[in-house]
Design an enzyme around this catalytic site. Sequence first.
Site, PDB file in Angstrom:
ATOM      1  N   PRO A 154       0.834  -1.211   0.000  1.00 46.76           N
ATOM      2  CA  PRO A 154       0.000   0.000   0.000  1.00 46.76           C
ATOM      3  C   PRO A 154       0.862   1.252   0.000  1.00 46.76           C
ATOM      4  CG  PRO A 154      -0.131  -1.151   2.113  1.00 46.76           C
ATOM      5  CD  PRO A 154       0.656  -2.019   1.216  1.00 46.76           C
ATOM      6  N   CYS A 205       0.334   5.504  -0.074  1.00 45.11           N
ATOM      7  CA  CYS A 205      -0.569   6.648  -0.048  1.00 45.11           C
ATOM      8  C   CYS A 205      -0.390   7.507  -1.295  1.00 45.11           C
ATOM      9  CB  CYS A 205      -0.331   7.486   1.201  1.00 45.11           C
ATOM     10  SG  CYS A 205      -0.870   6.684   2.724  1.00 45.11           S
ATOM     11  N   ALA A 263      -3.265   3.079   2.549  1.00 46.58           N
ATOM     12  CA  ALA A 263      -3.861   3.237   3.877  1.00 46.58           C
ATOM     13  C   ALA A 263      -5.155   4.030   3.759  1.00 46.58           C
ATOM     14  CB  ALA A 263      -2.895   3.947   4.811  1.00 46.58           C
ATOM     15  N   GLN A 299      -5.754  -1.630   2.715  1.00 50.88           N
ATOM     16  CA  GLN A 299      -5.183  -1.472   4.049  1.00 50.88           C
ATOM     17  C   GLN A 299      -6.073  -0.532   4.852  1.00 50.88           C
ATOM     18  OE1 GLN A 299      -1.640   1.021   4.983  1.00 50.88           O
ATOM     19  NE2 GLN A 299      -0.636  -0.938   5.418  1.00 50.88           N
ATOM     20  N   TYR A 344       1.372   5.011  13.318  1.00 52.56           N
ATOM     21  CA  TYR A 344      -0.041   5.353  13.363  1.00 52.56           C
ATOM     22  C   TYR A 344      -0.671   4.755  14.628  1.00 52.56           C
ATOM     23  CZ  TYR A 344       1.064   7.093   8.766  1.00 52.56           C
ATOM     24  OH  TYR A 344       1.653   7.792   7.736  1.00 52.56           O
ATOM     25  N   ARG A 398       0.091  -5.416   8.945  1.00 53.02           N
ATOM     26  CA  ARG A 398       1.422  -4.815   8.806  1.00 53.02           C
ATOM     27  C   ARG A 398       1.793  -4.173  10.137  1.00 53.02           C
ATOM     28  NH1 ARG A 398       3.429  -0.446   4.131  1.00 53.02           N
ATOM     29  NH2 ARG A 398       5.293  -1.624   3.590  1.00 53.02           N
ATOM     30  N   ARG A 445       8.148   1.463  -3.920  1.00 49.44           N
ATOM     31  CA  ARG A 445       8.763   2.437  -4.830  1.00 49.44           C
ATOM     32  C   ARG A 445       9.233   1.798  -6.128  1.00 49.44           C
ATOM     33  NH1 ARG A 445      12.508   5.220  -0.304  1.00 49.44           N
ATOM     34  NH2 ARG A 445      12.208   3.147   0.604  1.00 49.44           N
TER      35      ARG A 445
END
Length: 367
Positions: free
Chosen positions: A23, A25, A57, A100, A182, A230, A326
């Site tokens: 995932p 963002c 996310a 996610q 988070y 995760r 990436r």
Amino acid sequence: MSLLFSPRAVGPLTLKNRVVIAPMCQYSAIDGVPQPWHVQHLGKLAISGAGLVIVEATGVEAAGRITPDDTGLWNDAQEAAFAQIITDIRTYSDTPIGVQLGHAGRKASTSAPWKGGRALGADEGAWETFSASAEPFKDDWHTPTAMSQADMDRVVSAFEDAARRADRAGFDLVELHAAHGYLLTQFLSPLSNHRTDDFGGGFESRARFPLRVAQALRDAWPRTKALGVRFNGSDWVEGGIALDEVTAFGQALHDMGYDYLHLTSGGNVARADIPGAEPGYQLQFAQAVKAATPDANVMAVGMIFDPQQAEDIVASGQADLIAIARAALDDPNWAHHAAVALGDEEGLPPQYERAGKKYWPGYGKAG
């Protein structure tokens, strides 16, 4: 066939290979609703050759967004938009699509990275943030509200509701976000959890709320679909979460019925010194969890971009699945190209087959 490109059962879901798009963002939603950017982004990844694609996310409540531009799954408009994206993908790809689900906690109410990546001002729509303790992520960020029992109950219900929406929207998998500083990380780490009640102190107490969320999600998500998590292997700061706590958390989730454990690190403390330039720098955490819970599906992530590196990781048994992020943004056909590099079929969609490597002049010739 390389092991990387061999099938792998993840609970009730069988992946055609071990490559997972992690995932990432996009900070491109409006009021939590995915936009045309997400349509092309996810559509492209759905034909990338990966065995699984996981959507970024996605906030389970408005207060749980990292930024105002995050995707969400707390209302009908968001659910309908995701459902349409998945319906359209199914006309051209059978690649499993997961989402996610997460809550940003004290790292919420900030601007997107290219908009400054800072705490929002009152004139920018800032909202109340929540965490284990009333301590900001950075000195100039919002001071969160230390969560009450009612706040915890609300968040648990939000995860349950988001799971039901994800199921109706057609997602094949849900990944619980308990990483990168988070909300659930904020409870797990002693660096961000300074509570003196039943949810703070020793690891068993710090893990109580994250495990409650995990159990609620497990109960709300169909057993006929895959469920993963995760979580962090390290805070990269002295006094942070210990490796034996990481492995204990992984074991508890596996025992709870989670189908895979996805190991990452960092993001919980602003002063952390993360060795991000080192290929496979987080592999040690996946390896430790795999050794502690050998029956679990363990996913490794973090600067894994060379096909042979990925093959060696799964062949050695350090991890069962390889997540790339990436590398997939840089090369959306990374999995196709990795298959060729490892001696497997490229596996392009028929519409693109004439662009396959074997048709290029000089392919396969030395020099």
